[in-house]
Design a protein around this motif. Sequence first.
Motif, PDB file in Angstrom:
ATOM      1  N   LEU A 114       0.812  -1.208   0.000  1.00 19.38           N
ATOM      2  CA  LEU A 114       0.000   0.000   0.000  1.00 19.38           C
ATOM      3  C   LEU A 114       0.849   1.262   0.000  1.00 19.38           C
ATOM      4  CD1 LEU A 114      -2.933   0.973   0.102  1.00 19.38           C
ATOM      5  CD2 LEU A 114      -2.756   1.001   2.601  1.00 19.38           C
ATOM      6  N   ALA A 115       2.062   1.195   0.560  1.00 18.52           N
ATOM      7  CA  ALA A 115       2.880   2.401   0.692  1.00 18.52           C
ATOM      8  C   ALA A 115       3.271   2.997  -0.653  1.00 18.52           C
ATOM      9  CB  ALA A 115       4.135   2.088   1.503  1.00 18.52           C
TER      10      ALA A 115
ATOM     11  N   ALA B  33       8.111   5.582   4.081  1.00 20.97           N
ATOM     12  CA  ALA B  33       8.306   6.166   2.758  1.00 20.97           C
ATOM     13  C   ALA B  33       9.305   7.308   2.865  1.00 20.97           C
ATOM     14  CB  ALA B  33       6.972   6.679   2.204  1.00 20.97           C
ATOM     15  N   TRP B  34      10.165   7.403   1.842  1.00 21.34           N
ATOM     16  CA  TRP B  34      11.151   8.489   1.803  1.00 21.34           C
ATOM     17  C   TRP B  34      11.452   8.802   0.346  1.00 21.34           C
ATOM     18  CZ3 TRP B  34      16.015   8.886  -0.377  1.00 21.34           C
ATOM     19  CH2 TRP B  34      16.738  10.035  -0.037  1.00 21.34           C
ATOM     20  N   GLY B  35      11.701  10.082   0.081  1.00 24.03           N
ATOM     21  CA  GLY B  35      12.038  10.454  -1.278  1.00 24.03           C
ATOM     22  C   GLY B  35      12.539  11.881  -1.370  1.00 24.03           C
TER      23      GLY B  35
ATOM     24  N   PHE C  18       7.888  12.813  -4.400  1.00 29.08           N
ATOM     25  CA  PHE C  18       7.743  12.712  -2.943  1.00 29.08           C
ATOM     26  C   PHE C  18       9.005  13.297  -2.333  1.00 29.08           C
ATOM     27  CE2 PHE C  18       7.710  10.698   1.190  1.00 29.08           C
ATOM     28  CZ  PHE C  18       6.374  10.646   1.521  1.00 29.08           C
ATOM     29  N   ASP C  19       8.830  14.309  -1.514  1.00 27.84           N
ATOM     30  CA  ASP C  19       9.987  14.997  -0.932  1.00 27.84           C
ATOM     31  C   ASP C  19       9.853  14.964   0.587  1.00 27.84           C
ATOM     32  OD1 ASP C  19      12.294  16.363  -0.732  1.00 27.84           O
ATOM     33  OD2 ASP C  19      11.646  18.148  -1.823  1.00 27.84           O
ATOM     34  N   GLY C  20      10.725  14.182   1.230  1.00 25.20           N
ATOM     35  CA  GLY C  20      10.663  14.059   2.684  1.00 25.20           C
ATOM     36  C   GLY C  20      10.469  12.612   3.097  1.00 25.20           C
ATOM     37  N   GLY C  21       9.964  12.449   4.291  1.00 26.47           N
ATOM     38  CA  GLY C  21       9.758  11.104   4.824  1.00 26.47           C
ATOM     39  C   GLY C  21       8.380  10.974   5.449  1.00 26.47           C
ATOM     40  N   GLN C  22       7.926   9.739   5.580  1.00 33.81           N
ATOM     41  CA  GLN C  22       6.607   9.492   6.160  1.00 33.81           C
ATOM     42  C   GLN C  22       6.609   8.128   6.838  1.00 33.81           C
ATOM     43  OE1 GLN C  22       2.951  10.397   3.837  1.00 33.81           O
ATOM     44  NE2 GLN C  22       2.445   8.246   4.129  1.00 33.81           N
ATOM     45  N   VAL C  23       6.054   8.083   8.031  1.00 39.86           N
ATOM     46  CA  VAL C  23       5.891   6.830   8.771  1.00 39.86           C
ATOM     47  C   VAL C  23       4.398   6.664   9.058  1.00 39.86           C
ATOM     48  CG1 VAL C  23       6.445   5.528  10.857  1.00 39.86           C
ATOM     49  CG2 VAL C  23       8.171   7.023   9.818  1.00 39.86           C
ATOM     50  N   THR C  24       3.839   5.525   8.649  1.00 42.06           N
ATOM     51  CA  THR C  24       2.426   5.245   8.891  1.00 42.06           C
ATOM     52  C   THR C  24       2.318   3.948   9.669  1.00 42.06           C
ATOM     53  OG1 THR C  24       1.840   6.303   6.796  1.00 42.06           O
ATOM     54  CG2 THR C  24       0.172   4.893   7.826  1.00 42.06           C
ATOM     55  N   LEU C  25       1.665   4.000  10.826  1.00 43.71           N
ATOM     56  CA  LEU C  25       1.426   2.814  11.641  1.00 43.71           C
ATOM     57  C   LEU C  25      -0.067   2.573  11.717  1.00 43.71           C
ATOM     58  CD1 LEU C  25       3.838   3.643  14.621  1.00 43.71           C
ATOM     59  CD2 LEU C  25       4.359   2.326  12.561  1.00 43.71           C
TER      60      LEU C  25
ATOM     61  N   PHE D 172      11.864   7.730  -5.059  1.00 45.38           N
ATOM     62  CA  PHE D 172      10.905   7.328  -4.022  1.00 45.38           C
ATOM     63  C   PHE D 172      11.243   5.913  -3.568  1.00 45.38           C
ATOM     64  CE2 PHE D 172       7.003   5.049  -2.830  1.00 45.38           C
ATOM     65  CZ  PHE D 172       6.648   5.800  -1.719  1.00 45.38           C
ATOM     66  N   LEU D 173      11.321   5.706  -2.262  1.00 42.17           N
ATOM     67  CA  LEU D 173      11.589   4.403  -1.658  1.00 42.17           C
ATOM     68  C   LEU D 173      10.528   4.116  -0.608  1.00 42.17           C
ATOM     69  CD1 LEU D 173      15.441   4.768  -1.054  1.00 42.17           C
ATOM     70  CD2 LEU D 173      14.324   3.596  -2.977  1.00 42.17           C
ATOM     71  N   SER D 174      10.110   2.859  -0.515  1.00 47.68           N
ATOM     72  CA  SER D 174       9.119   2.503   0.503  1.00 47.68           C
ATOM     73  C   SER D 174       9.421   1.116   1.051  1.00 47.68           C
ATOM     74  CB  SER D 174       7.695   2.539  -0.064  1.00 47.68           C
ATOM     75  OG  SER D 174       7.482   1.455  -0.947  1.00 47.68           O
ATOM     76  N   LEU D 175       9.066   0.938   2.305  1.00 47.18           N
ATOM     77  CA  LEU D 175       9.175  -0.348   2.988  1.00 47.18           C
ATOM     78  C   LEU D 175       7.864  -0.581   3.725  1.00 47.18           C
ATOM     79  CD1 LEU D 175      10.775  -2.825   4.057  1.00 47.18           C
ATOM     80  CD2 LEU D 175      11.580  -1.352   5.918  1.00 47.18           C
ATOM     81  N   SER D 176       7.242  -1.742   3.485  1.00 45.39           N
ATOM     82  CA  SER D 176       5.940  -2.046   4.085  1.00 45.39           C
ATOM     83  C   SER D 176       6.000  -3.362   4.839  1.00 45.39           C
ATOM     84  CB  SER D 176       4.842  -2.142   3.008  1.00 45.39           C
ATOM     85  OG  SER D 176       4.666  -0.916   2.346  1.00 45.39           O
ATOM     86  N   TYR D 177       5.327  -3.387   5.981  1.00 43.43           N
ATOM     87  CA  TYR D 177       5.195  -4.632   6.756  1.00 43.43           C
ATOM     88  C   TYR D 177       3.752  -4.735   7.226  1.00 43.43           C
ATOM     89  CZ  TYR D 177       5.364  -7.980  10.586  1.00 43.43           C
ATOM     90  OH  TYR D 177       5.097  -9.042  11.418  1.00 43.43           O
ATOM     91  N   THR D 178       3.140  -5.905   7.021  1.00 45.48           N
ATOM     92  CA  THR D 178       1.755  -6.143   7.444  1.00 45.48           C
ATOM     93  C   THR D 178       1.657  -7.516   8.077  1.00 45.48           C
ATOM     94  OG1 THR D 178       0.917  -4.804   5.602  1.00 45.48           O
ATOM     95  CG2 THR D 178      -0.654  -6.272   6.688  1.00 45.48           C
ATOM     96  N   LYS D 179       0.958  -7.582   9.200  1.00 44.55           N
ATOM     97  CA  LYS D 179       0.731  -8.858   9.874  1.00 44.55           C
ATOM     98  C   LYS D 179      -0.764  -9.023  10.129  1.00 44.55           C
ATOM     99  CE  LYS D 179       2.126 -11.799  13.745  1.00 44.55           C
ATOM    100  NZ  LYS D 179       2.981 -11.928  14.940  1.00 44.55           N
TER     101      LYS D 179
END
Length: 485
Positions: free
Chosen positions: A26-27, A85-87, A60-67, A96-103
């Motif tokens: 989703l990220a 997310a960071w870019g 995308f300029d900056g970073g974002q953390v979504t929990l 643009f780079l993203s890392l996603s984890y879902t459980k």
Amino acid sequence: VDGMRWVNESSASGVSAAVDLNTIPLALVERIEVLEDGASSLYGSDAIAGVVNIITRRKFDGGQVTLHYGEYGEGDGELSGADLAWGFDNDRSNLFLSLSYTKQEEVSSADRAISAIPIQGGSSRVPGGFFRFRDPNGVEYLLTSNAGQTNPTYTPNLPDCASGVPRTDGFHCLDLGTEAYNYAPFNMVITPSERVGVFGQYRFAVNEQLNFYAKALYNRRESTNRAAPEPIDLGPGARSTYTANVVVPANHPFNPFGFALDGNTGGNLLSFRRRPYEGGPRIFEQEVDTRYVAMGLEGSFGGERQFFWDINAAQGKNEAEQLNHGSYNARNIALALGDPAICAATAGCTPLDIFGFDTITPAMLSYISPLFRDRSEQKLTQVTANLSGALFPGWAGDIEFAAGYEYRKYEGSYNPDPQTVAGEYNGVPSLPTSGEYDVNEAYLELNVPLYAEQDGPGKFDLSLAGRYSDYSTFGGEFTPKYGLR
């Protein structure tokens, strides 16, 4: 995804024709566009009902953390995850780079009233066994073991079930109306899984009219599914020839009837079904890896009338491996129920006791219940080129066009466990398969304005489109489309 097809899913149980949307974290999603009408002329025959296009994040300029965290009112089915997310974005390039984890935690069918009991009333494959046979006198019986019997005794020549006379030994006449097996609690309403996804996209402006891009994705899913204990069927109707033609001799140490049970054509074993709950439920552990890489060029040319073009290449690959615990080897079942002398001479063979309750020991299970490992893979390679713009002015507006070429190659394979290939799997039989095909396609679309309201929003357009597809499997086909808007 960004106008390019996504690779079909693999689940280690076959070669699917569907996309698993969970392989797209989703990220990385900026928005989703839906073309609601038939688009087979623009996208191919698989888009006859429309197209869903997922647009990925670019600038995308900056970073974002979504929990995120959620659960059901019953306190189960927890869903949690994190998206990073960071870019950066400047005049010439963006990354643009993203890392996603879902459980996802499980929800068992047993935990909901609507799913705790089968609608059709349960299964005839009961823990005490379903024995339909003819005795040496030719009398037919339909019996099951009495509750709790580990070594049920059998008394010959008792009245058959049609007489209505209760038996006085370790068996009784089976009544499926009250004794059908409830398998539903072992199943899941929601399957537990963990997903990790990594995505990166880089774009660079070579000049004002030429852009280069590259993108890559890796996604891993680990999930566990569960089903009721796998039934063992013997005699006619069994899925394997080993269990369909089984013979349980009279001298088998666990045969309580005193005569042989023969599953071959014309034999006296008419049907045998047992739910060996001693082996526990079937557990299917899956690991699915999705890889995707793409790159391309985008540009424009022209003066007053601009034309836009793009050339793209992408490859997606989906690999799945499944480990099956709790299923059975039909060949080993037949050996363990067959001639005791042959079983004794076979390495690892332990005579099997399936007459009664709680009779299958760990040693017996070890011989008849090996692990089954299945694999499947899908691969999609594609190259596209597109050109669009306004051709010339018409009486109600510019006549616009879009044209393009697309090449796709699909490859897929399914490799069940060697025991399954050998016909030894107790469940649904299957054989390995693999194949590939490719398609070359070209399309053209015209949009012709027929009427435009002066100083107002009213418009009336004619849409004409056509696509020619040449499949390596069966040849070419032309698909036209006519529309008014």
